[in-house]
Design a protein around this motif. Structure first.
Motif, PDB file in Angstrom:
ATOM      1  N   GLU A 110       0.716  -1.334  -0.014  1.00 15.40           N
ATOM      2  CA  GLU A 110       0.004  -0.017  -0.025  1.00 15.40           C
ATOM      3  C   GLU A 110       0.742   1.372   0.105  1.00 15.40           C
ATOM      4  O   GLU A 110       1.803   1.252   0.887  1.00 15.40           O
ATOM      5  CB  GLU A 110      -1.045   0.078   1.262  1.00 15.40           C
ATOM      6  CG  GLU A 110      -1.875  -0.890   1.107  1.00 15.40           C
ATOM      7  CD  GLU A 110      -2.907  -0.899   2.357  1.00 15.40           C
ATOM      8  OE1 GLU A 110      -3.990  -1.582   2.019  1.00 15.40           O
ATOM      9  OE2 GLU A 110      -2.761  -0.150   3.138  1.00 15.40           O
ATOM     10  N   PHE A 111       0.411   2.112  -0.679  1.00 16.37           N
ATOM     11  CA  PHE A 111       1.164   3.440  -1.112  1.00 16.37           C
ATOM     12  C   PHE A 111       0.111   4.530  -0.851  1.00 16.37           C
ATOM     13  O   PHE A 111      -0.888   4.794  -1.614  1.00 16.37           O
ATOM     14  CB  PHE A 111       2.092   3.535  -2.189  1.00 16.37           C
ATOM     15  CG  PHE A 111       3.078   2.256  -2.525  1.00 16.37           C
ATOM     16  CD1 PHE A 111       4.282   2.349  -1.805  1.00 16.37           C
ATOM     17  CD2 PHE A 111       2.320   1.225  -3.095  1.00 16.37           C
ATOM     18  CE1 PHE A 111       5.177   1.208  -2.051  1.00 16.37           C
ATOM     19  CE2 PHE A 111       3.360  -0.002  -3.067  1.00 16.37           C
ATOM     20  CZ  PHE A 111       4.720   0.005  -2.674  1.00 16.37           C
ATOM     21  N   GLY A 112       0.608   5.383  -0.016  1.00 22.89           N
ATOM     22  CA  GLY A 112      -0.340   6.763   0.166  1.00 22.89           C
ATOM     23  C   GLY A 112      -0.164   7.761  -0.866  1.00 22.89           C
ATOM     24  O   GLY A 112       0.777   7.959  -1.671  1.00 22.89           O
ATOM     25  N   ALA A 113      -1.445   8.182  -1.484  1.00 21.94           N
ATOM     26  CA  ALA A 113      -1.553   9.111  -2.589  1.00 21.94           C
ATOM     27  C   ALA A 113      -2.463  10.342  -2.270  1.00 21.94           C
ATOM     28  O   ALA A 113      -2.965  11.014  -3.059  1.00 21.94           O
ATOM     29  CB  ALA A 113      -2.071   8.291  -3.995  1.00 21.94           C
ATOM     30  N   GLU A 114      -2.197  10.814  -1.193  1.00 24.64           N
ATOM     31  CA  GLU A 114      -2.749  12.045  -0.477  1.00 24.64           C
ATOM     32  C   GLU A 114      -4.326  11.754  -0.286  1.00 24.64           C
ATOM     33  O   GLU A 114      -4.984  11.101  -1.171  1.00 24.64           O
ATOM     34  CB  GLU A 114      -2.452  13.289  -1.319  1.00 24.64           C
ATOM     35  CG  GLU A 114      -0.929  13.653  -0.956  1.00 24.64           C
ATOM     36  CD  GLU A 114      -0.687  15.035  -1.677  1.00 24.64           C
ATOM     37  OE1 GLU A 114      -1.509  15.600  -2.391  1.00 24.64           O
ATOM     38  OE2 GLU A 114       0.636  15.350  -1.933  1.00 24.64           O
ATOM     39  N   GLU A 115      -5.027  12.767   0.561  1.00 30.64           N
ATOM     40  CA  GLU A 115      -6.345  12.966   0.529  1.00 30.64           C
ATOM     41  C   GLU A 115      -7.072  11.490   1.092  1.00 30.64           C
ATOM     42  O   GLU A 115      -8.070  11.232   0.377  1.00 30.64           O
ATOM     43  CB  GLU A 115      -7.170  13.632  -0.621  1.00 30.64           C
ATOM     44  CG  GLU A 115      -6.591  14.965  -0.701  1.00 30.64           C
ATOM     45  CD  GLU A 115      -7.491  15.801  -1.362  1.00 30.64           C
ATOM     46  OE1 GLU A 115      -8.480  15.412  -1.852  1.00 30.64           O
ATOM     47  OE2 GLU A 115      -7.296  17.074  -1.847  1.00 30.64           O
ATOM     48  N   ARG A 117      -6.193   8.592   0.185  1.00 34.68           N
ATOM     49  CA  ARG A 117      -6.195   7.471  -1.049  1.00 34.68           C
ATOM     50  C   ARG A 117      -5.205   6.658  -0.852  1.00 34.68           C
ATOM     51  O   ARG A 117      -3.877   7.221  -0.587  1.00 34.68           O
ATOM     52  CB  ARG A 117      -6.197   8.512  -2.418  1.00 34.68           C
ATOM     53  CG  ARG A 117      -7.390   9.255  -2.400  1.00 34.68           C
ATOM     54  CD  ARG A 117      -7.345   9.816  -3.993  1.00 34.68           C
ATOM     55  NE  ARG A 117      -5.966  10.468  -4.386  1.00 34.68           N
ATOM     56  CZ  ARG A 117      -5.715  10.600  -5.639  1.00 34.68           C
ATOM     57  NH1 ARG A 117      -6.301  10.399  -6.497  1.00 34.68           N
ATOM     58  NH2 ARG A 117      -4.380  11.234  -5.540  1.00 34.68           N
ATOM     59  N   MET A 118      -5.239   5.358  -1.138  1.00 32.19           N
ATOM     60  CA  MET A 118      -4.008   4.630  -1.173  1.00 32.19           C
ATOM     61  C   MET A 118      -3.926   3.809  -2.668  1.00 32.19           C
ATOM     62  O   MET A 118      -4.876   3.211  -3.076  1.00 32.19           O
ATOM     63  CB  MET A 118      -4.284   3.412  -0.044  1.00 32.19           C
ATOM     64  CG  MET A 118      -4.392   3.703   1.332  1.00 32.19           C
ATOM     65  SD  MET A 118      -2.745   4.702   1.752  1.00 32.19           S
ATOM     66  CE  MET A 118      -1.905   3.466   2.583  1.00 32.19           C
ATOM     67  N   LEU A 119      -2.824   3.623  -3.036  1.00 32.12           N
ATOM     68  CA  LEU A 119      -2.555   2.747  -4.199  1.00 32.12           C
ATOM     69  C   LEU A 119      -2.302   1.346  -3.615  1.00 32.12           C
ATOM     70  O   LEU A 119      -1.239   1.332  -2.813  1.00 32.12           O
ATOM     71  CB  LEU A 119      -1.297   3.152  -4.967  1.00 32.12           C
ATOM     72  CG  LEU A 119      -0.951   2.454  -6.252  1.00 32.12           C
ATOM     73  CD1 LEU A 119      -2.236   2.614  -7.407  1.00 32.12           C
ATOM     74  CD2 LEU A 119       0.303   2.759  -6.877  1.00 32.12           C
ATOM     75  N   ALA A 142      -4.672  -0.804  -7.872  1.00 27.79           N
ATOM     76  CA  ALA A 142      -5.994  -0.040  -7.599  1.00 27.79           C
ATOM     77  C   ALA A 142      -5.764   1.117  -6.725  1.00 27.79           C
ATOM     78  O   ALA A 142      -5.188   0.931  -5.905  1.00 27.79           O
ATOM     79  CB  ALA A 142      -7.067  -0.797  -7.501  1.00 27.79           C
ATOM     80  N   LEU A 143      -6.481   2.272  -6.989  1.00 30.84           N
ATOM     81  CA  LEU A 143      -6.411   3.434  -6.176  1.00 30.84           C
ATOM     82  C   LEU A 143      -7.587   3.142  -5.260  1.00 30.84           C
ATOM     83  O   LEU A 143      -8.729   3.439  -6.038  1.00 30.84           O
ATOM     84  CB  LEU A 143      -6.396   4.654  -7.146  1.00 30.84           C
ATOM     85  CG  LEU A 143      -6.330   5.894  -6.164  1.00 30.84           C
ATOM     86  CD1 LEU A 143      -4.651   5.963  -5.739  1.00 30.84           C
ATOM     87  CD2 LEU A 143      -6.389   7.132  -7.043  1.00 30.84           C
ATOM     88  N   GLU A 144      -7.758   3.412  -4.244  1.00 30.65           N
ATOM     89  CA  GLU A 144      -8.580   2.986  -3.258  1.00 30.65           C
ATOM     90  C   GLU A 144      -8.772   4.498  -2.476  1.00 30.65           C
ATOM     91  O   GLU A 144      -7.838   5.012  -2.046  1.00 30.65           O
ATOM     92  CB  GLU A 144      -8.309   1.958  -2.076  1.00 30.65           C
ATOM     93  CG  GLU A 144      -8.646   0.671  -2.851  1.00 30.65           C
ATOM     94  CD  GLU A 144      -8.587  -0.503  -1.758  1.00 30.65           C
ATOM     95  OE1 GLU A 144      -8.551  -0.271  -0.628  1.00 30.65           O
ATOM     96  OE2 GLU A 144      -8.612  -1.886  -2.342  1.00 30.65           O
ATOM     97  N   ASP A 145     -10.048   4.647  -2.248  1.00 28.31           N
ATOM     98  CA  ASP A 145     -10.527   5.768  -1.247  1.00 28.31           C
ATOM     99  C   ASP A 145     -10.718   5.471   0.087  1.00 28.31           C
ATOM    100  O   ASP A 145     -11.593   4.622   0.234  1.00 28.31           O
ATOM    101  CB  ASP A 145     -11.712   6.678  -1.828  1.00 28.31           C
ATOM    102  CG  ASP A 145     -11.602   7.917  -1.441  1.00 28.31           C
ATOM    103  OD1 ASP A 145     -11.247   8.182  -0.295  1.00 28.31           O
ATOM    104  OD2 ASP A 145     -12.044   8.873  -1.880  1.00 28.31           O
ATOM    105  N   ARG A 146     -10.015   5.827   1.158  1.00 25.41           N
ATOM    106  CA  ARG A 146     -10.019   5.339   2.556  1.00 25.41           C
ATOM    107  C   ARG A 146     -10.905   6.226   3.389  1.00 25.41           C
ATOM    108  O   ARG A 146     -11.104   6.140   4.559  1.00 25.41           O
ATOM    109  CB  ARG A 146      -8.773   4.952   2.999  1.00 25.41           C
ATOM    110  CG  ARG A 146      -7.982   3.913   2.350  1.00 25.41           C
ATOM    111  CD  ARG A 146      -8.463   2.735   2.956  1.00 25.41           C
ATOM    112  NE  ARG A 146      -7.953   1.395   1.874  1.00 25.41           N
ATOM    113  CZ  ARG A 146      -6.635   0.701   2.155  1.00 25.41           C
ATOM    114  NH1 ARG A 146      -5.945   1.341   3.182  1.00 25.41           N
ATOM    115  NH2 ARG A 146      -6.381  -0.084   1.547  1.00 25.41           N
ATOM    116  N   MET A 147     -11.406   7.253   2.543  1.00 31.46           N
ATOM    117  CA  MET A 147     -12.171   8.215   3.449  1.00 31.46           C
ATOM    118  C   MET A 147     -13.501   7.555   3.962  1.00 31.46           C
ATOM    119  O   MET A 147     -14.180   6.849   3.410  1.00 31.46           O
ATOM    120  CB  MET A 147     -12.557   9.319   2.593  1.00 31.46           C
ATOM    121  CG  MET A 147     -13.312  10.634   3.342  1.00 31.46           C
ATOM    122  SD  MET A 147     -13.754  11.866   2.038  1.00 31.46           S
ATOM    123  CE  MET A 147     -12.130  12.639   1.784  1.00 31.46           C
TER     124      MET A 147
END
Lengths: 161, 131
Positions: A110-115, A117-119, A142-147
């Motif tokens: 998992e890699f953080g992509a700001e706001e 979001r995690m790749l 996949a880019l996942e929104d963790r909000m």
């Protein structure tokens, strides 16, 4: 006011028209400025998010290359499926915070992509007999929104509860 | 005497109205100029983002990314980087291709400076032969 049969209009009326005109121009100018500023802020945010995604993607590719290098070494050192598995157990136990092994053959990175979001990159290790061709397969990228969305209260949407 | 006084008042009122109009015109012009500049900056940033995405996706998807860059119109510079100019924006790609990893960065700039910069990396799965 009538003077010698002619209507005399003083400067008051043109001045008021002028003030009204200027106010309208200022209002239009302000609206144009606010709209342009909102566009620019949106553009900056989008550019920032795009850069964040590609930073995360680059980190993921580097992590995959590093993992491949380690698994290739394990493959070279092994003689059969058993020894290959024993060799890459050591890779699984290595202190690599980027790679989280789910089971013997699957791992998630998992890699953080700001706001928030995690790749997420998920891989599955290949068996020893296929390791010459490739050491693992990428099964998810996949880019996942963790909000976390919070419900503000009970409300109706188009009359449907 | 009264008529002369009235004409003075009228002139003063006219002068004040003109002064007000001039001052407010300057403000309105400044507002429109600032709006135009911000709009142009937003437009340049949008184009830079689209260019960066186009190049990054091409690098990520192509079998031979360096050849793909050349097909896109990029030219190799003296320092080894690739550059391409489109509508006043210069895209510069620095790429270092190793055995299983291509890494570098993409930068888009205009006359005012760097608009957007992203890192790039591409992992290649390669067949290996046991020694």
């Amino acid at each position: 006011m009538k003077e010698e049969g002619r209507t005399r209009v003083g400067l008051g009326v043109p001045s008021m028209v002028l003030i009204l005109l200027v106010l309208c121009l200022v209002l239009i100018g302000l609206l144009a400025f606010v709209s342009a500023r909102a566009d620019l802020n949106q553009g900056r945010r989008y550019a920032g998010l795009t850069a964040a995604y590609y930073r995360a993607a680059a980190e993921a590719q580097q992590a995959l290359a590093s993992l491949d290098e380690q698994m290739t070494s394990a493959y070279f050192e092994s003689e059969n499926e058993q020894t290959y598995r024993e060799a890459y157990v050591q890779i699984r136990q290595a202190d690599d915070t980027a790679v989280m092994w789910i089971d013997d053959d699957s791992a998630v990175m998992e890699f953080g992509a700001e706001e928030e979001r995690m790749l997420v990159v998920e891989i599955e290790a290949e068996a020893w007999e296929n390791a010459s061709e490739r050491r693992f397969r990428i099964v998810r990228h996949a880019l996942e929104d963790r909000m976390e969305w919070e419900q503000e209260g009970d409300w109706l949407l188009m009359g449907i509860e | 005497m009264k008529s002369r006084f009235e004409s003075h008042i009228t002139l003063i009122e006219l002068g004040m109205a003109l002064l007000f109009f001039l001052l407010s015109s300057v403000t309105v012009l400044e507002l429109f100029t600032a709006a135009y500049e911000q709009s142009m900056e937003a437009e340049r940033l949008g184009r830079a983002t689209a260019l960066v995405q186009r190049c990054a996706e091409r690098i990520a998807a192509e079998e031979a990314p360096i050849d793909a860059l050349k097909q896109m119109g990029f030219e190799r510079q003296a320092d080894g980087a690739f550059a391409f100019v489109e509508n006043g924006l210069t895209v510069r790609i620095e790429a270092d291709e190793q055995d299983t990893l291509l890494s570098g960065r993409i930068e888009v700039r205009d006359s005012s400076g760097v608009l957007l910069e992203i890192p790039i990396a591409r992992y290649y799965n390669k067949e290996v032969i046991r020694p």
